[in-house]
Each structure stands twice: as C-alpha cells, then as structure tokens.
Motif scaffolding. Structure first.
Motif, PDB file in Angstrom:
ATOM      1  N   GLN A 233      -1.960  12.738   7.541  1.00  0.00           N
ATOM      2  CA  GLN A 233      -1.393  11.812   6.508  1.00  0.00           C
ATOM      3  C   GLN A 233      -0.525  12.061   5.478  1.00  0.00           C
ATOM      4  OE1 GLN A 233      -1.586   8.346   6.009  1.00  0.00           O
ATOM      5  NE2 GLN A 233      -1.194   8.283   4.075  1.00  0.00           N
ATOM      6  N   ASP A 234      -1.095  13.192   4.694  1.00  0.00           N
ATOM      7  CA  ASP A 234      -0.296  13.527   3.684  1.00  0.00           C
ATOM      8  C   ASP A 234       0.403  14.965   4.002  1.00  0.00           C
ATOM      9  OD1 ASP A 234      -2.333  15.351   3.658  1.00  0.00           O
ATOM     10  OD2 ASP A 234      -2.708  15.408   1.465  1.00  0.00           O
TER      11      ASP A 234
ATOM     12  N   ASP B 193       0.784  -1.094  -0.100  1.00  0.00           N
ATOM     13  CA  ASP B 193       0.105   0.077   0.086  1.00  0.00           C
ATOM     14  C   ASP B 193       0.777   1.313   0.021  1.00  0.00           C
ATOM     15  OD1 ASP B 193      -2.206  -1.533   0.043  1.00  0.00           O
ATOM     16  OD2 ASP B 193      -2.486  -1.643   2.231  1.00  0.00           O
ATOM     17  N   SER B 194       1.902   1.169   0.662  1.00  0.00           N
ATOM     18  CA  SER B 194       2.733   2.567   0.862  1.00  0.00           C
ATOM     19  C   SER B 194       4.125   2.392   0.113  1.00  0.00           C
ATOM     20  CB  SER B 194       2.981   2.780   2.189  1.00  0.00           C
ATOM     21  OG  SER B 194       3.804   1.752   2.780  1.00  0.00           O
TER      22      SER B 194
ATOM     23  N   LYS C  82       2.398   8.831  -2.163  1.00  0.00           N
ATOM     24  CA  LYS C  82       1.637   7.936  -3.272  1.00  0.00           C
ATOM     25  C   LYS C  82       0.073   8.626  -3.351  1.00  0.00           C
ATOM     26  CE  LYS C  82       2.396   3.557  -3.530  1.00  0.00           C
ATOM     27  NZ  LYS C  82       3.221   3.418  -5.126  1.00  0.00           N
ATOM     28  N   ASP C  83      -0.374   9.392  -2.442  1.00  0.00           N
ATOM     29  CA  ASP C  83      -1.565   9.915  -2.641  1.00  0.00           C
ATOM     30  C   ASP C  83      -1.730  11.087  -3.509  1.00  0.00           C
ATOM     31  OD1 ASP C  83      -3.131   8.309  -0.845  1.00  0.00           O
ATOM     32  OD2 ASP C  83      -2.641   9.385   1.068  1.00  0.00           O
ATOM     33  N   HIS C  84      -0.355  11.580  -3.942  1.00  0.00           N
ATOM     34  CA  HIS C  84      -0.069  12.655  -4.965  1.00  0.00           C
ATOM     35  C   HIS C  84       0.592  12.256  -6.152  1.00  0.00           C
ATOM     36  CE1 HIS C  84      -2.083  15.724  -2.321  1.00  0.00           C
ATOM     37  NE2 HIS C  84      -1.629  15.048  -1.083  1.00  0.00           N
TER      38      HIS C  84
ATOM     39  N   ALA D  47       3.323   6.769   1.891  1.00  0.00           N
ATOM     40  CA  ALA D  47       1.767   6.614   1.615  1.00  0.00           C
ATOM     41  C   ALA D  47       1.226   8.156   1.295  1.00  0.00           C
ATOM     42  CB  ALA D  47       1.124   6.163   2.870  1.00  0.00           C
ATOM     43  N   GLY D  48       1.481   9.180   2.141  1.00  0.00           N
ATOM     44  CA  GLY D  48       1.361  10.454   1.729  1.00  0.00           C
ATOM     45  C   GLY D  48       1.596  11.044   0.324  1.00  0.00           C
TER      46      GLY D  48
END
Length: 389
Positions: A291-292, A62-63, A336-338, A333-334
């Motif tokens: 988180q991000d 996931d991360s 990968k959210d962007h 993880a943060g």
C-alpha cells in the motif's frame, strides 16, 4: 499507454439482506417502518454523494481531497495561496495570440550509459524547446521540463515549429494573459533514438535511469545555452537554482517525474506527475509493492538526498475515466498514510502535495494533458517566482 498492461478491475456486487432481517439476525430490535424508510433514504443520499465525489473529484474522499485553495512554500520560506481547480481549457486559448512564443529543436550530446545490454557510446539527441514571446537573453527564465509516455517523442506536448500542437497556443495565451510568467519549456524523450518503442518493453527501466542523461547532459547543455536562473551549470550552480526548475510528465512520463523526485531533488524543487505513479516503475514490479510502497520510496530517497517535507512540491492528477486512476489513487492513499511527510494543505497547513481528478478525462489523446497543465502551470509559476515578483 500502449505498452503497459492494464490492471484488471474486479467489481464485487454485494447482495445485502433487508435492514429488518439484518437486525433480527444480530439480535437488534427491529426499527419501525418509518425509521427504516428514513435510514434507507439517508443511506441512498450518502451513496449518491460518494458517487458524485468519485466521478468528479469534488469533495473529500479516502485517497484524495479537493480544496479551493492551498498555501504553498516559495523561496526564503515565504508562502503564497494558490487556487486548486480542474477547469476545462477555454476555447479561445486554442488560437494563437498576436504575441506568441516560438519552438526550436535543441540538439545535445549524451550517452547510452550502457543500458540494456548495449555498449556505452556517445549519441546525439534533441529536445523541442519553447521560448516565450520576447525572449531576452538578458533576462532569467524559469524552466519546465516535460516527458512523454510510452511510444512518445519530444513533439508530444508542443509539436514542432512547422506543426505546433494546441498546447503551444495554450502556453502562448497563458503568458500573454498573465496567468503564468514567461518561461522556457523543454520537451524531452527518454528513448536513446527514434524507434526504440518498437523494441522490448524497456519503458519502465528508462523512466528510472533517465536521471543519468538528465543530470549529466541535458541540464548542463540546455541551461548553458538558454538564459535561466543557473549562474553556472556545474553541480553547485544547478543546486542553487533548483527553485526555478520543474520536472513533469504524463503516463510513463509521470513515472519519470516521480523517479526524479527520488534522485534529482537537488536540481528540481517542483514535480508534476500526470496519470502515472511509482507503481508502474520497475521497483514496484520487482518488489510486489504494498500500500505505501510509493510513499516510503519517496520519503527514504528524500532523506538520502538530505531534504525534508519543506523542500519540494508535488502536483499529481489524472482523469475520472483514466485507467491510470487506480494506480494514482493507490499512490496518493499511501502518501496520505504518512502525514508527517506529505501535506495536502488541509486545516490551512502549508501543502507540499496536491491531487486532482479531471471529470470525464481518459488516458489517450492530448485533451487531458492540456487540461492538467492549464490548471497546474499557474501554481508552478507562483512557486518558482521570478521576473515580476
């Protein structure tokens, strides 16, 4: 990292009802015994695969992800394919080859910059500098700056001329065997003087504000003394040579590396953060970061400096048993959210970020950092380019 309180890890043990009982409660027709057995076997296989991936960093999670190769951007918008691995350092690399570099102390003048209640005053510090075998002032060399963690000294990575550490021999062998191009390494300290680590815990603040010393004092004095790609050491000269300069660090040095991505992107193209992230920095501590937070902090800072996703490369890594793994994975993880800013090279796209986990490595000692650097340096060498390319 003896000054950072380790984050408490809470393990939740979830007791689940048998599959048939769950189906009955949900109003779903019960599976046959054979179907239930097959489903449980499939679930067990998936769980085992996930555990293996988590422990080794192999596969996709996931991360983070693991790819054998990624495409990275070099100067003039050219791309090159580089390998991703976290191989152990070969034993023979721990022995000094016949053609080996040398270590020397480089003394420079700097300033306390009035931090932490101290009056502003001029001080003298030193860095441990590695010069490759055959160092020639008529040649130009890439420069890699390295920062220790909490309580460290400039000797953290290479040792000193009279007491070299294994990493010195590793670099000797990598250059001698052609894994990396000859380069200058500068091992630094963010402490104003020896012994500062025994005072109040200011490491997080030092990581953030070290840019003043680095920009104003370290870079101009180091690169006017040694032969680098900087044609001059004024602002323009250092900007023009940013592709030939990397900043890296371990633990709180990794935090320092992340901060330099946010305030020295005009002087550095590439960054190496080992077992440390912005979540250990003062801004995260003060803001109750979400988180991000780390990703947004970098994105906003890059935009403020006038740079885009095409203008940097960030290599991050940690160990599977390192207590910093949690905050590293949180940082990743943060990011990968962007995907509009952070690219990990999936689907063949050009990557500006990588994250790897070394199986079995813990936080303390030099074994992990030797392994991280052994695997990362060929990538930085390819990106920075230079003498033989």
């Amino acid at each position: 990292m003896n000054k950072i309180k380790k984050a408490a890890v809470t393990v939740l043990l979830l007791a689940s009802l048998p599959l048939a009982a769950c189906q009955k409660r949900a109003g779903v027709p019960a599976q046959t015994e054979a179907e239930q057995t097959k489903a449980e076997q499939t679930k067990a296989e998936q769980t085992k695969a996930a555990q293996t991936e988590s422990e080794t960093g192999v596969g996709r999670g996931d991360s983070y992800h693991y790819l054998s190769h990624i495409n990275v951007r070099c100067q003039d918008n050219k791309t090159v394919s580089v390998g991703l691995s976290m191989d152990p350092v070969p034993e023979e690399y721990m022995r000094q080859p016949s053609r080996h570099g040398r270590l020397e102390k480089f003394y420079y003048e700097t300033n306390t910059y009035g931090l932490y209640g101290r009056e502003e005053e001029k001080i003298k510090k030193y860095a441990e500098v590695y010069l490759p075998y055959g160092y020639d002032e008529s040649e130009k060399y890439n420069v890699i700056y390295l920062m220790h963690g909490a309580g460290g000294t400039p000797e953290r990575f290479f040792g000193s001329a009279d007491k070299p550490r294994d990493f010195k021999y590793i670099v000797d062998n990598m250059i001698d065997r052609g894994s990396i191009q000859p380069a200058i390494f500068v091992s630094l300290t963010y402490y104003p003087e020896r012994g500062m680590d025994h005072e109040e815990d200011w490491d997080a603040q030092y990581t953030k504000y070290y840019y003043q010393e680095l920009r104003n004092d370290v870079l101009p004095q180091v690169e006017s003394h040694y032969s680098t790609y900087a044609e001059s050491v004024d602002e323009q000269g250092l900007k023009d040579s940013r592709w030939h300069r990397t900043f890296g660090g371990f633990s709180m040095g990794g935090v320092t590396a992340f901060y330099r991505l946010t305030d020295c992107l005009d002087y550095f193209h590439s960054f190496l953060a080992m077992s440390g992230s912005l979540y250990w920095g003062p801004d995260a501590m003060e803001s109750g970061a979400g988180q991000d937070f780390g990703a947004r902090y970098i994105m906003e800072a890059a935009a403020d400096q006038g740079y885009t996703k095409d203008d940097f490369f960030l290599y991050t890594c940690t160990g599977s048993k390192d207590f910093a793994r949690d905050i590293m994975e949180r940082q990743i993880a943060g990011q990968k959210d962007h995907p509009e800013f952070f690219s990990y090279g999936e689907d063949g796209e050009t990557a500006n970020t990588a994250f790897l986990i070394a199986d079995g490595e813990e936080h303390h000692g030099s074994h992990g950092t030797n392994r991280y650097l052994y695997n990362a340096l060929p990538i930085f060498s390819a990106i920075m380019g230079g003498q033989d390319q």
